[in-house]
Design an enzyme around this catalytic site. Structure first.
Site, PDB file in Angstrom:
ATOM      1  N   ASP A 304       0.858  -1.192   0.000  1.00  0.00           N
ATOM      2  CA  ASP A 304       0.000   0.000   0.000  1.00  0.00           C
ATOM      3  C   ASP A 304       0.894   1.242   0.000  1.00  0.00           C
ATOM      4  OD1 ASP A 304      -2.205   1.651   0.126  1.00  0.00           O
ATOM      5  OD2 ASP A 304      -2.945   0.911   2.054  1.00  0.00           O
ATOM      6  N   HIS A 477      -4.706   4.757   0.544  1.00  0.00           N
ATOM      7  CA  HIS A 477      -5.781   3.826   0.187  1.00  0.00           C
ATOM      8  C   HIS A 477      -5.590   3.095  -1.133  1.00  0.00           C
ATOM      9  CE1 HIS A 477      -7.275   6.452   3.248  1.00  0.00           C
ATOM     10  NE2 HIS A 477      -7.465   7.439   2.412  1.00  0.00           N
ATOM     11  N   HIS A 478      -4.409   2.566  -1.354  1.00  0.00           N
ATOM     12  CA  HIS A 478      -4.145   1.816  -2.584  1.00  0.00           C
ATOM     13  C   HIS A 478      -3.675   0.387  -2.284  1.00  0.00           C
ATOM     14  CE1 HIS A 478      -3.165   6.015  -4.477  1.00  0.00           C
ATOM     15  NE2 HIS A 478      -4.470   5.794  -4.400  1.00  0.00           N
ATOM     16  N   PRO A 479      -4.379  -0.381  -1.458  1.00  0.00           N
ATOM     17  CA  PRO A 479      -3.893  -1.730  -1.167  1.00  0.00           C
ATOM     18  C   PRO A 479      -3.998  -2.629  -2.394  1.00  0.00           C
ATOM     19  CG  PRO A 479      -6.115  -1.457  -0.306  1.00  0.00           C
ATOM     20  CD  PRO A 479      -5.678  -0.107  -0.814  1.00  0.00           C
TER      21      PRO A 479
END
Ligand code: FAD
Length: 555
Positions: A304, A477-479
């Site tokens: 992330d 918020h980029h898992p």
């Protein structure tokens, strides 16, 4: 929406050709493309509800969506040892459109070399030249054309009608420090500073639901089932034959004649596989889940983008603020939006960015500077006058995992991104923070009477900066990566996104990325789903793009 019948034990309430689990970025694309020809009956199952809430559609409403009681899963990490033992909040959209109904709407594809790296890892078919046609197919760019862009596709991409003046000052400051000014971050090497594009259509959010689902709604061969939590995939002899859902307190079994496609996102998809008995056998047995396929990679490889904030307060009236002094301007903004769908309310606020390379050797940017023309505090509304930069680590080495806590689908998963567990992640972050501090002191900002709030004047030496980052870092918020695709038998999915050793089951969403791309993840997930739809329908892939320049060489 088609009603789902009740189910007696062992019976299927309905039969479909394809069941898609999760109506997020990927699920909405798949629902559109798989139902397009009319031959197949497709069910799209979503735990959340409709996307009617007004905050979703007004772009500046984005701040009010994070942590929303009805629209967000409201996850958090387990305590992060590398981040002062904090539990970091992890918002995720729980609504038609998934996170694209609650996200920041930034349209960015990442670096071309990110995809060449996937191909070099053995993910055949996923090089930049091969995925570019799918980015183009999904796109309706009303500003840029040329060989890198599409027009007439489902997803509207636009530029800001009137960016905040501070955004331009940020770009000017970057240019004054010798960095390139970038007009179009999606057509070449993005290293440099500029105003970016967003998925905004005529002043309203363009989500995967508005772009892909809305046009497909009402088709007799597409059933959109909301408020339905998928418990697990129903397997028979290592073949996916349906899904068990929970809706209004009832369990129902839905049959899939062709495939089940899991598109529940980087936390939801591994959790569903694990509840279905596909995962680390030992862990599953300990939770009382009977093991169908021992595949320990499920839930691992979580990556992330971590950010550290640099913030100033100012007496200037340029930042967006909500206080009594700003009332006349707020009324004017509201009127402008109501009448013309323009002005600050038609913007996602995060209008400018910069990509820099903090290492001597690397060729791709390793840090992104996300400019905020507003103060970001605990309240969703900015009460203080300020602005700042979120310094994002684009290529984290820390690698974590997601595991179910129990067999109960209502229990949130245990999410451990292991932030800052690799000491190599500090160097670029700290250099990025120092860079951002200098940038905010550049001549274009000097007249604004500002004072540094974060990290603060007392945070100077390396130890203090490291502590600051541990105490203040959050995620953007980029898992990705928890159902990694790869050529090896240890990967969760193969390059056609089929789950290893299980027939009729694919994963299509952010979780299949083998490594995190250096940028925002919504457009890449939409590209993945576009390409997956051709794989599922056994269509020939779109011809690879002829790139005008040689791909950027590896680091
Ligand atoms: C606050 C925030 C801001 C962001 N900003 C940006 C940005 O500006 N630009 C950008 O490019 N990206 C951004 N992203 C990231 C981007 O939106 C995601 O990477 C992308 O939406 C992921 O797509 P997905 O299909 O993998 O998952 P999602 O879009 O999360 O969709 C998964 C769907 O599955 C559903 N689901 C999950 N579990 C179940 C279950 N058991 N049963 C039924 N349904 C289930 C969920 O409710 C959801 O609708 C942001 C994300 C967030 C949270």
């Amino acid at each position: 929406m088609r009603a789902v019948g009740e189910c007696r034990t062992g019976e299927f309430a309905h039969h479909y050709d394809y069941i898609i689990v999760g109506a997020g970025a990927a699920g909405c694309v798949l629902a559109n493309r798989l139902s397009e020809c009319g031959r197949f009956h497709v069910a799209l199952i979503e735990a959340g509800g409709s996307d009617r809430h007004p905050l979703i559609h007004i772009p500046a409403g984005v701040a009010g969506l994070i942590g929303h009681r009805q629209l967000d899963w409201r996850y958090a990490t387990v305590p992060q040892v590398g981040a002062a033992n904090r539990r970091i909040s992890l918002p995720r959209g729980r609504v038609l459109g998934g996170c694209t109904s609650t996200n920041g709407m930034v349209y960015f594809r990442g670096h071309p070399q990110d995809y060449d790296e996937w191909a070099a890892m053995g993910c055949t078919g996923w090089s930049y030249a091969e995925v570019l046609p799918y980015f183009i197919r999904s796109e309706d760019n009303i500003v840029f054309d040329g060989p890198s862009h599409g027009s007439g596709g489902p997803m509207r991409v636009s530029s800001y009608h009137r960016a905040n003046e501070l955004a331009q000052r940020f770009v000017d400051a970057g240019a004054a420090m010798g960095h390139a000014v970038i007009d179009d971050f999606n057509s070449s090497d993005p290293a440099g500073f500029g105003l970016r594009q967003a998925t905004i259509r005529d002043g309203m959010r363009e989500s995967a639901a508005t772009a892909f689902l809305r046009p497909a709604r009402g088709k007799p061969n597409l059933s959109i089932i909301t408020g339905a939590l998928v418990d697990r995939i129903i397997l028979k002899d290592r073949k996916a034959i349906g899904a068990r859902i929970l809706r209004k307190g009832n369990a129902e079994h839905l049959a899939a004649n062709r495939e089940v496609i899991v598109s529940a996102g980087s936390y939801g998809s591994p959790a569903i596989l694990q509840r279905s008995g596909i995962g680390d056998g030992g862990r599953l047995q300990a939770l009382g889940v009977s093991v169908s396929h021992n595949l320990p990679a499920v839930g691992r490889n979580l990556q992330d983008h971590l950010v550290a904030p640099v913030q100033v307060t100012t007496r200037s009236s340029l930042p967006y603020v909500v206080d009594w002094g700003a009332l006349p301007r707020l009324v004017k903004n509201a009127a402008e939006y109501a009448l013309f769908r323009r002005g600050p309310l038609a913007s996602n606020i995060f209008e400018a960015t910069g990509f820099i390379n903090t290492s001597e050797t690397g060729q791709r940017p390793d840090v992104q500077l996300i400019f905020m023309p507003t103060h970001r505090g605990p309240s969703p509304l900015p009460r203080q006058r300020g602005y700042g930069i979120m310094v994002a680590l684009l290529r984290p080495r820390s690698n974590g995992e997601v595991h179910i806590a129990s067999a109960d689908p209502e229990d949130p998963p245990l999410i451990d991104p292991a932030f800052l567990s690799d000491p190599g992640d500090f160097e670029p972050l700290l250099k990025g923070v120092e860079f951002a501090r200098n940038l905010l002191g550049a001549p274009s900002f000097q007249a604004l009477d500002s004072t540094e709030l974060l990290p603060g004047s007392n945070v100077r030496d390396r130890a203090a900066l490291e502590d600051f980052v541990r105490e203040h870092c959050v995620t953007v918020h980029h898992p990705v990566g928890t159902c990694r695709m790869g050529p090896d038998s240890a990967s969760v999915t193969d390059p056609s996104l089929q789950v290893r050793a299980v027939e009729g089951l694919r994963v299509v969403d952010a979780s299949v990325m083998p490594s995190i791309i250096g940028g925002n993840t919504a457009a890449p997930v939409i590209m993945i789903a576009e390409k997956a739809s051709d794989l599922i329908l056994k269509k020939s892939p779109l011809p690879a793009a002829h790139l005008s320049s040689a791909p950027i060489q590896g680091e």
